[in-house]
Design a protein around this motif. Sequence first.
Motif, PDB file in Angstrom:
ATOM      1  N   LEU A 139     -19.446  16.851  75.745  1.00 32.85           N
ATOM      2  CA  LEU A 139     -20.508  17.824  76.031  1.00 32.85           C
ATOM      3  C   LEU A 139     -20.452  18.283  77.482  1.00 32.85           C
ATOM      4  CD1 LEU A 139     -23.645  16.440  74.178  1.00 32.85           C
ATOM      5  CD2 LEU A 139     -21.619  17.532  73.293  1.00 32.85           C
ATOM      6  N   VAL A 140     -20.183  17.332  78.378  1.00 33.22           N
ATOM      7  CA  VAL A 140     -20.120  17.673  79.802  1.00 33.22           C
ATOM      8  C   VAL A 140     -18.990  18.669  80.057  1.00 33.22           C
ATOM      9  CG1 VAL A 140     -19.629  16.756  82.099  1.00 33.22           C
ATOM     10  CG2 VAL A 140     -21.142  15.505  80.568  1.00 33.22           C
ATOM     11  N   ILE A 141     -17.825  18.386  79.492  1.00 34.73           N
ATOM     12  CA  ILE A 141     -16.679  19.249  79.747  1.00 34.73           C
ATOM     13  C   ILE A 141     -16.819  20.584  79.014  1.00 34.73           C
ATOM     14  CG2 ILE A 141     -14.164  19.463  79.536  1.00 34.73           C
ATOM     15  CD1 ILE A 141     -13.920  16.499  79.940  1.00 34.73           C
ATOM     16  N   VAL A 142     -17.393  20.552  77.823  1.00 27.41           N
ATOM     17  CA  VAL A 142     -17.583  21.798  77.074  1.00 27.41           C
ATOM     18  C   VAL A 142     -18.446  22.776  77.874  1.00 27.41           C
ATOM     19  CG1 VAL A 142     -18.824  22.773  75.100  1.00 27.41           C
ATOM     20  CG2 VAL A 142     -17.135  21.001  74.741  1.00 27.41           C
ATOM     21  N   THR A 143     -19.427  22.255  78.617  1.00 27.09           N
ATOM     22  CA  THR A 143     -20.272  23.140  79.418  1.00 27.09           C
ATOM     23  C   THR A 143     -19.661  23.413  80.795  1.00 27.09           C
ATOM     24  OG1 THR A 143     -21.566  21.214  80.050  1.00 27.09           O
ATOM     25  CG2 THR A 143     -22.466  22.591  78.326  1.00 27.09           C
ATOM     26  N   GLY A 165     -26.952  21.120  70.345  1.00 21.61           N
ATOM     27  CA  GLY A 165     -25.496  21.186  70.265  1.00 21.61           C
ATOM     28  C   GLY A 165     -24.989  22.622  70.284  1.00 21.61           C
ATOM     29  N   ARG A 166     -25.674  23.487  69.549  1.00 15.71           N
ATOM     30  CA  ARG A 166     -25.263  24.890  69.507  1.00 15.71           C
ATOM     31  C   ARG A 166     -25.308  25.497  70.904  1.00 15.71           C
ATOM     32  NH1 ARG A 166     -25.249  27.889  65.057  1.00 15.71           N
ATOM     33  NH2 ARG A 166     -24.005  26.139  64.380  1.00 15.71           N
ATOM     34  N   TYR A 167     -26.356  25.153  71.659  1.00 13.53           N
ATOM     35  CA  TYR A 167     -26.513  25.709  73.007  1.00 13.53           C
ATOM     36  C   TYR A 167     -25.449  25.166  73.955  1.00 13.53           C
ATOM     37  CZ  TYR A 167     -31.046  27.347  71.358  1.00 13.53           C
ATOM     38  OH  TYR A 167     -32.037  27.953  70.654  1.00 13.53           O
ATOM     39  N   VAL A 168     -25.075  23.902  73.747  1.00 10.01           N
ATOM     40  CA  VAL A 168     -24.006  23.328  74.575  1.00 10.01           C
ATOM     41  C   VAL A 168     -22.765  24.197  74.462  1.00 10.01           C
ATOM     42  CG1 VAL A 168     -22.355  21.414  74.716  1.00 10.01           C
ATOM     43  CG2 VAL A 168     -24.798  20.938  74.560  1.00 10.01           C
ATOM     44  N   PHE A 169     -22.403  24.559  73.234  1.00  9.13           N
ATOM     45  CA  PHE A 169     -21.194  25.348  73.038  1.00  9.13           C
ATOM     46  C   PHE A 169     -21.387  26.791  73.490  1.00  9.13           C
ATOM     47  CE2 PHE A 169     -20.069  21.659  70.701  1.00  9.13           C
ATOM     48  CZ  PHE A 169     -18.695  21.594  70.839  1.00  9.13           C
ATOM     49  N   ALA A 170     -22.588  27.316  73.309  1.00  6.15           N
ATOM     50  CA  ALA A 170     -22.842  28.681  73.767  1.00  6.15           C
ATOM     51  C   ALA A 170     -22.702  28.764  75.285  1.00  6.15           C
ATOM     52  CB  ALA A 170     -24.234  29.133  73.335  1.00  6.15           C
ATOM     53  N   ILE A 171     -23.239  27.772  75.975  1.00  7.78           N
ATOM     54  CA  ILE A 171     -23.128  27.751  77.437  1.00  7.78           C
ATOM     55  C   ILE A 171     -21.670  27.633  77.837  1.00  7.78           C
ATOM     56  CG2 ILE A 171     -23.635  26.379  79.496  1.00  7.78           C
ATOM     57  CD1 ILE A 171     -26.308  25.614  78.152  1.00  7.78           C
ATOM     58  N   GLY A 172     -20.924  26.798  77.120  1.00  8.71           N
ATOM     59  CA  GLY A 172     -19.516  26.635  77.432  1.00  8.71           C
ATOM     60  C   GLY A 172     -18.719  27.905  77.179  1.00  8.71           C
ATOM     61  N   LEU A 227     -10.784  22.040  79.264  1.00  6.16           N
ATOM     62  CA  LEU A 227     -11.457  22.036  80.565  1.00  6.16           C
ATOM     63  C   LEU A 227     -11.968  23.421  80.931  1.00  6.16           C
ATOM     64  CD1 LEU A 227      -9.141  19.617  82.535  1.00  6.16           C
ATOM     65  CD2 LEU A 227     -11.542  19.267  82.031  1.00  6.16           C
ATOM     66  N   ALA A 228     -11.483  24.451  80.224  1.00  8.59           N
ATOM     67  CA  ALA A 228     -11.998  25.793  80.464  1.00  8.59           C
ATOM     68  C   ALA A 228     -13.381  25.966  79.840  1.00  8.59           C
ATOM     69  CB  ALA A 228     -11.042  26.823  79.886  1.00  8.59           C
ATOM     70  N   GLY A 229     -13.806  24.993  79.039  1.00  9.37           N
ATOM     71  CA  GLY A 229     -15.138  25.037  78.453  1.00  9.37           C
ATOM     72  C   GLY A 229     -15.165  25.647  77.070  1.00  9.37           C
ATOM     73  N   GLY A 230     -16.222  25.296  76.338  1.00  8.21           N
ATOM     74  CA  GLY A 230     -16.469  25.941  75.046  1.00  8.21           C
ATOM     75  C   GLY A 230     -15.779  25.325  73.854  1.00  8.21           C
ATOM     76  N   VAL A 231     -14.812  24.432  74.088  1.00 10.14           N
ATOM     77  CA  VAL A 231     -14.067  23.873  72.964  1.00 10.14           C
ATOM     78  C   VAL A 231     -14.011  22.357  73.078  1.00 10.14           C
ATOM     79  CG1 VAL A 231     -11.835  23.832  71.786  1.00 10.14           C
ATOM     80  CG2 VAL A 231     -12.633  25.932  72.869  1.00 10.14           C
ATOM     81  N   GLY A 232     -14.267  21.679  71.972  1.00 10.58           N
ATOM     82  CA  GLY A 232     -14.176  20.225  71.972  1.00 10.58           C
ATOM     83  C   GLY A 232     -14.870  19.654  70.750  1.00 10.58           C
ATOM     84  N   THR A 233     -14.416  18.481  70.297  1.00 14.23           N
ATOM     85  CA  THR A 233     -15.057  17.842  69.154  1.00 14.23           C
ATOM     86  C   THR A 233     -15.262  16.366  69.458  1.00 14.23           C
ATOM     87  OG1 THR A 233     -12.904  17.395  68.177  1.00 14.23           O
ATOM     88  CG2 THR A 233     -14.031  19.373  67.423  1.00 14.23           C
TER      89      THR A 233
END
Lengths: 246, 448
Positions: free
Chosen positions: B91-95, B319-326, B391-397
């Motif tokens: 979550l940290v890296i996704v954002t 969770g959705r917002y985490v990815f949206a921010i990323g 590390l560019a954000g937005g992607v991760g599982t």
Amino acid sequence: MVELRDISIAFGGIRAVDGVSLDLYPGEVVGLLGHNGAGKSTLIKCLSGAYKADHGQIFINGQEVTINNPRDAREYNIETIYQTLALADNLDAASNLFLGRELVTGGGLLDDARMEAETRRILARLNPNFKKFKDPVSALSGGQRQSVAIARAVYFNAKILIMDEPTAALGPQETQMVAELIHELKRDGLGIFLIDHDVHAVKQLCDRAAVMKNGQLVGVVKVDEVTEDDLLAMIILGKKPEHLAA
Amino acid sequence: MTDTSTKPAAASSTTGSTSAPSAGPLTRFLRATEIDTRLLGMMGALLLIWLVFHFYGVIFNGFGAFLTPRNLWNVSVQMSSIGIMATGMVLVIVTRNIDLSVGAILGVTGMVMGILQVEILPQYLGLGHPAIWVITVIVGIFVGGCIGAIHGWLIAYRGIPSFIVTLGGLLVWRGAAFLSANGKTISPVDATFTLLGGGPYGAIGAVGSWTVGVIACLGILAALYAGRQSRKRHEFPVRPMWAEIFMGLLGCGLVIGAVLVVNAYPWPRGIVNSYIEANGIVLAEGETLFISHGFAYPVLIMLTVALLMTLLVSRTRFGRYVFAIGGNPEAAALAGINVRWMTLRIFALMGALAGLAAVVASARLNSATNALGLLDELYVIAAAVVGGTSLAGGVGTIYGAILGALVMQSLRSGMVLIGFDTAVQQIVVGSVLVLAVYLDNLYRNRAK
């Protein structure tokens, strides 16, 4: 329906918008014209909640309102389609459409299936060719991305729609589609602010045009009463055409 | 934002061609089952690592020690604390942030818990009181969460880059861990608390493991069924029936395989003997008792965390917002998401998970030392990144991060087993990290 009164906003000493007043009626399209940096987008962002005006009032249906953030703007049924589209590229169409307003089940969990179904319904109306519901929006064409951004504004029963250069990244066919949509929304009684560079498009689509230069309002004219050259002159010279100047 | 305008055109053309009916059988199989090809690649890499270490042992040492129940059980326990933290790191890296302080947070919360359960709580509750471990765990998670929240506040509301805040945090909290007991090691910790770290008594045994396995299988089948029903109800295309059955069999097969492995690892002779004595069991001459370990508590904790985090990421607004921010922080803010508040909460969650990891790590060691979790931040970040977090954000599982932790731990354990010394281990782990990210880049560029 909307009245912006004496709006001013400054960034670090530069008055990006300086005492602008503008109004909008239901079923009307008002074009906002001006050079880059004239303050069009900044003015409109005060209405959409992205910025907070330093000075001035906003009235909606005669009532004075305060808009501190995008959430407030949405409360008043103000929807914005940004020039950048403001899509999260890594999410799919449904997630973007409902971003910030997700549908949830009774247990408070996201109801992705219902959101996708709703997205399919609204996009079938706006863009029947749209098929990629599972892909992230980064995999979509410019027109398809635009459809998602428009669907987001239309789905939530917007009363006031702000479109910031909606056709900038589109081909001729898609531009035509947006034009038809604007007419359709207008018939439904929405008020639309259309920010555009293109004098020709504004003349075609809008009822009135407001021209800005250096943060100030040059004038508001009915598009039927002016020529494209008049509008260009207003943008470049910052003066109302002589036959309209009272 | 500038590069996104060029990508869509290329992307749509490739996806257009793969959906053509002329796709090969493998492509069709993958599409029907909706298996993530990245996941498949990671599984393959993991299997390769396992086989290489095993057969290296067979050939050069005359004994393959890697693919044994004992080693696999140990790997599962050893990866737990990294795995728990890696789920938060996603979550940290996704954002688009980073947290370099997790190892230090683990260290300081471990010390806090050590002091609490050894020097403070027994005074009031008496030594060995059953409430001691519960209070300790809650305090540990809470302290970790508070430290994370402080970091999050500095990052979100004071605009200090996360790299700097957590780099400072790394030093501050490591120092605090030392000062808290003047560098002493606190040992032994509470007897019940120790069980959370694994060991023969810290596992649920054969029957318990089968129970967990059966529940997991039922869960998998129920999830598949619910998914299919939901797709039907909304008239979306459903997977072909054979694909559903295949997925069900695959999931249940993996679960049952894991149960068989952990149950095949018996208690050591000495422990069995003392167990026999303690329980007054009489055995016939030459007969021994086979007592299975089963799943260890730390592994179950990690799997529970992974499950809850997956739920959080995929089924909640948070969770959705985490990815949206990323994906696009500006768009997220324009959609009315409070990006700062989200950032603070994400770091608080990361801190709380580091606190939970400290429970597992200090319980496994049966002591709290100020060096606990040293360099863990690097393994945690590596696990998340090897697991496909960009590390560019937005992607991760989450499952990717757990698999990544498993890969990293397999490498470490494998090299210990075949007798590589620490220096070589570091070189290999470092190289693998870089290679994994490079391969991932290649994969993503081809997929686009």
